[in-house]
Write a protein that holds these residues in place. Structure first.
Motif, mmCIF file in Angstrom:
data_model
loop_
_atom_site.group_PDB
_atom_site.id
_atom_site.type_symbol
_atom_site.label_atom_id
_atom_site.label_comp_id
_atom_site.label_asym_id
_atom_site.label_seq_id
_atom_site.Cartn_x
_atom_site.Cartn_y
_atom_site.Cartn_z
ATOM 1 N N LEU A 1 10.575 6.857 -6.110
ATOM 2 C CA LEU A 1 10.554 5.799 -7.261
ATOM 3 C C LEU A 1 10.191 4.519 -7.540
ATOM 4 N N GLU A 2 11.662 4.366 -6.397
ATOM 5 C CA GLU A 2 11.940 3.078 -6.201
ATOM 6 C C GLU A 2 10.802 2.785 -5.258
ATOM 7 N N ASP A 3 10.449 3.233 -4.315
ATOM 8 C CA ASP A 3 9.127 2.358 -3.762
ATOM 9 C C ASP A 3 7.904 2.003 -4.947
ATOM 10 N N LEU A 4 7.530 3.293 -5.560
ATOM 11 C CA LEU A 4 6.593 2.865 -6.589
ATOM 12 C C LEU A 4 6.578 1.821 -7.292
ATOM 13 N N LEU A 5 8.445 1.325 -7.960
ATOM 14 C CA LEU A 5 8.446 0.219 -8.843
ATOM 15 C C LEU A 5 8.236 -1.319 -7.804
ATOM 16 N N GLN A 6 8.719 -0.772 -6.081
ATOM 17 C CA GLN A 6 8.659 -2.250 -5.593
ATOM 18 C C GLN A 6 7.070 -2.650 -5.549
ATOM 19 N N TRP A 7 6.345 -1.387 -5.608
ATOM 20 C CA TRP A 7 4.805 -1.260 -5.685
ATOM 21 C C TRP A 7 4.071 -2.275 -6.503
ATOM 22 N N LEU A 8 5.330 -1.698 -7.706
ATOM 23 C CA LEU A 8 4.924 -2.202 -9.030
ATOM 24 C C LEU A 8 4.974 -4.073 -9.602
ATOM 25 N N MET A 9 6.348 -4.197 -8.757
ATOM 26 C CA MET A 9 6.748 -5.414 -8.354
ATOM 27 C C MET A 9 6.444 -6.644 -8.109
ATOM 28 N N GLY A 10 5.209 -6.474 -6.883
ATOM 29 C CA GLY A 10 4.331 -6.863 -6.443
ATOM 30 C C GLY A 10 3.037 -7.499 -7.218
ATOM 31 N N ALA A 11 2.420 -7.307 -6.131
ATOM 32 C CA ALA A 11 0.656 -7.178 -7.010
ATOM 33 C C ALA A 11 0.435 -5.974 -6.314
ATOM 34 N N PRO A 12 0.289 -4.551 -7.399
ATOM 35 C CA PRO A 12 -0.167 -3.765 -7.551
ATOM 36 C C PRO A 12 -1.493 -3.140 -7.787
ATOM 37 N N ALA A 13 -2.463 -2.574 -6.640
ATOM 38 C CA ALA A 13 -3.905 -2.564 -6.156
ATOM 39 C C ALA A 13 -4.357 -3.822 -7.133
ATOM 40 N N GLY A 14 -3.529 -4.714 -6.135
ATOM 41 C CA GLY A 14 -4.499 -6.383 -5.863
ATOM 42 C C GLY A 14 -4.798 -7.091 -7.347
ATOM 43 N N LEU A 15 -4.059 -6.165 -8.288
ATOM 44 C CA LEU A 15 -3.463 -6.668 -10.095
ATOM 45 C C LEU A 15 -2.702 -8.221 -9.800
ATOM 46 N N LYS A 16 -2.902 -9.014 -10.675
ATOM 47 C CA LYS A 16 -1.594 -10.107 -11.059
ATOM 48 C C LYS A 16 -1.568 -10.640 -11.695
ATOM 49 N N MET A 17 0.043 -10.111 -12.195
ATOM 50 C CA MET A 17 0.647 -9.989 -13.003
ATOM 51 C C MET A 17 1.042 -11.067 -13.066
ATOM 52 N N ASN A 18 2.082 -10.723 -14.789
ATOM 53 C CA ASN A 18 3.101 -11.650 -15.488
ATOM 54 C C ASN A 18 3.853 -11.603 -14.221
ATOM 55 N N ARG A 19 4.416 -12.790 -13.818
ATOM 56 C CA ARG A 19 5.572 -12.355 -12.441
ATOM 57 C C ARG A 19 6.933 -12.062 -12.561
ATOM 58 N N ALA A 20 7.091 -13.177 -13.941
ATOM 59 C CA ALA A 20 8.674 -13.171 -14.290
ATOM 60 C C ALA A 20 9.075 -12.054 -14.691
ATOM 61 N N LEU A 21 8.026 -11.438 -15.992
ATOM 62 C CA LEU A 21 8.434 -9.934 -16.908
ATOM 63 C C LEU A 21 8.378 -8.862 -15.946
ATOM 64 N N ASP A 22 7.471 -8.737 -15.222
ATOM 65 C CA ASP A 22 7.406 -8.274 -14.479
ATOM 66 C C ASP A 22 8.527 -7.807 -13.214
ATOM 67 N N GLN A 23 9.383 -8.484 -12.088
ATOM 68 C CA GLN A 23 10.794 -9.543 -11.719
ATOM 69 C C GLN A 23 11.641 -8.322 -13.483
ATOM 70 N N VAL A 24 11.801 -8.588 -14.029
ATOM 71 C CA VAL A 24 12.363 -8.184 -14.837
ATOM 72 C C VAL A 24 12.296 -6.468 -15.665
ATOM 73 N N LEU A 25 11.435 -6.470 -15.441
ATOM 74 C CA LEU A 25 11.624 -4.794 -15.639
ATOM 75 C C LEU A 25 11.287 -4.609 -14.965
ATOM 76 N N GLY A 26 11.152 -5.000 -13.339
ATOM 77 C CA GLY A 26 11.449 -3.810 -12.202
ATOM 78 C C GLY A 26 12.785 -4.005 -11.562
ATOM 79 N N ARG A 27 13.739 -5.062 -12.414
ATOM 80 C CA ARG A 27 14.972 -4.621 -12.162
ATOM 81 C C ARG A 27 15.651 -3.792 -12.749
ATOM 82 N N PHE A 28 15.435 -3.501 -13.955
ATOM 83 C CA PHE A 28 15.808 -2.752 -15.264
ATOM 84 C C PHE A 28 15.422 -1.138 -14.784
#
Lengths: 574, 180
Positions: free
Chosen positions: A313-340
């Motif tokens: 799960l941790e690995d999955l979250l780390q992957w999601l916090m980057g650019a999963p499957a090349g998708l460009k996410m909102n970085r700030a929100l991504d980081q917040v959610l991932g850390r949570f």
């Protein structure tokens, strides 16, 4: 007019005598039940039939005479005719067999005699197996038909007659008495001693169990156990639900009233057999589990597995916090959610570490519950699975709530965008005049929400997948528990070993077609299909209620409503 | 017995036997042709050639053995659940009508309808794929309303004989039903 005579197979070779049976009301159908042999005293016969009538509520009467050819009889015909005057009936059957012929010949004398007609050809003899007809139950089950009322089905009346004239069949062939009867009789009196003993023993056992159950239900209904958090918890734990089901089942089985109707009896027997099966499966499971230190190995394997899941799960979250499957996410929100979520996993692992020393003990005592039945072990397993994957459930709930709120906000702001609003009082969309500030803020918020939506939707999607995996696993466990609970094993084995007991109907076979004699048919039981047996006799549990359709499930997932494995049960109570 | 030739809706020859057991009891049997050996061979050849082609590319012998098992099980299921050899109709005046169909493996499926439930026997038309066919059916009486029809039981469902065969069965059935 066609005369139908239902004739028992066991009386085919009986000595001459009187036919005893019943005319079905309003039809030209006679059901022969037995043959009374010569010699007899007419008044004794009448008395005996009255006595049988009183016992069985079947209007048994003398139908006519039966003559079997033998060497020493002559001048029998006139004697048979005289008999009809001794037993005054409106219709008098004369059935006789000839030497060297397989068929019977039949004459019907109508009294008063001016209407006398003799039609050799228009008689149907239907030979039936008395035992099978007596024991069988016609399907589909209907409310018990009374002989007097307008019951259209002829076969049902015939089955009713044979089934209810059991007192007639109790008379033994070898009994010394004024009357000699020929009919089907039971052959296994000695063997049934065991059954009688069991019947005797079952009454005090049932009383004891009923008393214990009453005590148990008193304990469960005490106020302390019905406080709201405990009650909520027990309605969600499948082992508690299973316990309540089992209690209800035991109450059905140990009820002191004997089962009178067929459905009631089958229900009791099915529940009892499935209970025994469940307990024996559970004991087998225990004997497997508590040998060769399987339990300790299981406990030691459980914790690394949970660790591994957390790491994945941790690995999955780390992957999601980057650019999963090349998708460009909102970085700030991504980081917040991932850390949570990462913090949550951390909490979870420390909780497991705390639990680790007690895990084996918990498993040991939990495994003992299989003595109550395999279903208990399975539902306990389902509960443990739910508790061990609590973090996945939490992630799912956070993701779903966030996603749901976002969709909700987008919906209402989209209305604002178009100059409309939702009128709560009228339950409809009305047009509305917004001022400039409101429109500005609303549009700004709408844009922000719209651009943040993909990030939350991604988290929601991933955690929903995880959750669905757990739900599917739990669903399989619930289904197997349900299968054991509701499977009608008794009815099924009855169908397999004695197919005539559960009859769908009858089938006929033409026996003889000699021209000039009456038509002879053989009636056999048509056994009920296996699928229908299961459908008719399965014990009702909550899986019998229609579950959510796939479309409804997909809609819920799309909107972000929570899905539970026990969803269909709560919809039932709602 | 008569020697008129009957065919089903696809033009295959079928045989109609009827046996009068009595003046009010007649049994009709419609027999469709047996499973032909040619068809079985064609089917097995297709499966095996396909399996061999797969084996040629994958070099896995499990494909061949599974093809054999599939053919055997498929054939067993076919003769036990699909292929109906005879369909028979036993009309017994004032007692009822019995429909039975015997499968190629010997399994028999029988059902009996009592006369009190039967309203009539009629020949009906139906649209079947791209054609209109005739079929014989039993109309069941509605227990609540005696003039209404509650359901329809089609006869000779697997053999589907043509009209000339149906008319023959229909006439004999009506004769018996009207008599009793």
């Amino acid at each position: 007019m066609v005369l139908k005579v239902f004739f028992p197979q066991c009386c085919n070779r009986a000595d001459s005598g009187l036919l005893v049976g019943r005319w079905l009301p309003g039809r030209d159908t006679a059901v022969v039940l037995a043959v009374i042999h010569y010699p007899f005293i007419p008044s004794t016969v009448k008395q005996y039939l009255q006595q049988i009538q009183g016992q069985s509520q079947v209007p048994v009467e003398v139908l006519g005479s039966w003559s079997m050819p033998s060497e020493k009889q002559e001048g029998l015909d006139s004697f048979l005719r005289d008999l009809s005057t001794i037993f005054p009936q409106t219709r008098w059957l004369q059935v006789s067999r000839e030497m060297g012929q397989t068929g019977f010949s039949c004459q019907l004398l109508q009294l008063p005699p001016e209407k006398e007609e003799e039609e050799e050809d228009r008689v149907i003899f239907v030979h039936y197996d008395q035992r099978k007809v007596m024991l069988s139950q016609l399907h589909p089950l209907e409310s018990p038909a009374l002989p007097g009322c307008e019951e259209p089905s002829e076969l049902r009346q015939m089955f009713w007659t044979v089934a209810h004239s059991e007192p007639l069949f109790l008379k033994d062939k070898y009994d010394e008495g004024p009357l000699k009867l020929s009919h089907w009789q039971s052959e296994g009196r000695e063997a049934s001693i065991l059954v009688e003993l069991m019947k005797l023993a079952s009454t005090p056992l049932c009383l004891l169990l009923a008393w214990l159950l009453a005590a148990w239900s008193w304990v469960t209904s005490t106020r302390l156990l019905n406080l709201s958090p405990l009650r909520f918890l027990s309605s969600k734990l499948s082992s508690c639900v299973q316990l309540s089901y089992r209690t209800a089942h035991m109450k059905t089985v140990t009820s002191p009233h004997t089962a009178t109707s067929h459905t009631h009896f089958m229900r009791k027997a099915n529940v009892l057999v499935s209970l025994l099966l469940d307990v024996s499966l559970g004991l087998l499971f225990i004997s497997w589990l508590y040998r060769e230190e399987r339990l300790a190995r299981l406990a030691s394997a459980l914790l690394p597995a949970a660790d591994r899941v957390s790491r994945e799960l941790e690995d999955l979250l780390q992957w999601l916090m980057g650019a999963p499957a090349g998708l460009k996410m909102n970085r700030a929100l991504d980081q917040v959610l991932g850390r949570f979520f990462l913090y949550h996993i951390h909490l979870w692992i420390s909780y497991l570490r705390l639990l680790a020393p007690f895990l084996e003990v918990i498993l040991w005592y939990g495994g003992l519950s299989a003595a109550l039945g395999l279903t208990f072990a399975l539902s306990l397993l389902s509960d443990m699975l739910a508790l061990l994957t609590f973090h996945i459930y939490c992630f799912y709930v956070y993701g779903a709530r966030l996603y749901c709120m976002k969709l909700y906000g987008l919906c209402s702001l989209w209305r604002l965008f178009r100059g409309r609003k939702w009128n709560v009082l009228r339950q409809r969309v009305d047009s509305c005049c917004y001022d400039l500030d409101q429109l500005f803020i609303g549009t700004l918020l709408f844009t922000i929400l719209l651009f943040l939506l993909p990030t939350t939707a991604l988290y929601y999607l991933v955690f929903t997948m995880l959750r669905l995996m757990v739900v599917a696993l739990q669903g399989v466990l619930h289904l197997s528990v349900d299968l054991i609970n509701s499977f009608p094993l008794f009815a099924l084995s009855l169908r397999v070993f004695t197919p005539y007991r559960l009859a769908e109907g009858v089938k006929f076979r033409v026996l003889s077609d000699e021209p000039g004699t009456a038509l002879h048919l053989l009636m056999e039981m048509n056994a009920l299909g296996l699928g229908e047996v299961v459908q008719t006799y399965r014990t009702p549990t909550y899986s019998c209620y229609p579950p959510d359709s796939w479309g409804a499930l997909l809609r819920k997932l799309f909107v972000g409503e929570l899905v539970y494995p026990w969803k269909h049960k709560t919809t039932k109570t709602d | 017995m008569d020697n008129e030739k009957y065919t089903d809706i696809n033009g295959k020859a079928i045989a109609l036997n009827y046996q009068r057991h009595s003046s009010f009891c007649t049994e009709f049997t419609v027999s469709s042709p047996k499973v032909s050996i040619g068809k079985v061979m064609v089917a097995t050849c297709f499966v095996w050639i396909f399996a061999y082609a797969v084996f040629f590319f994958t070099d896995n012998t499990a494909v061949l053995s599974s093809a054999i098992i599939i053919t055997l099980i498929g054939m067993m299921l076919y003769i036990h659940f699909v292929k109906i050899d005879h369909e028979s109709l036993l009309v017994i005046g004032s007692l009822g009508i019995q429909l039975s169909s015997s499968y190629a493996s010997g399994r028999e499926h029988t059902s009996f309808i009592e006369m009190s439930k039967i309203k009539d026997i009629v020949i009906n038309e139906a649209i079947y794929m791209h054609q209109i066919i005739y079929y014989l059916c039993i109309l069941l009486r509605d227990p609540a309303d005696t003039s209404a029809v509650s359901s329809v039981v089609p006869l000779f469902q697997s053999s589907k004989p043509r009209l000339n065969c149906l008319v023959k069965v229909y006439k004999s059935c009506q004769e018996i039903i009207s008599k009793c």
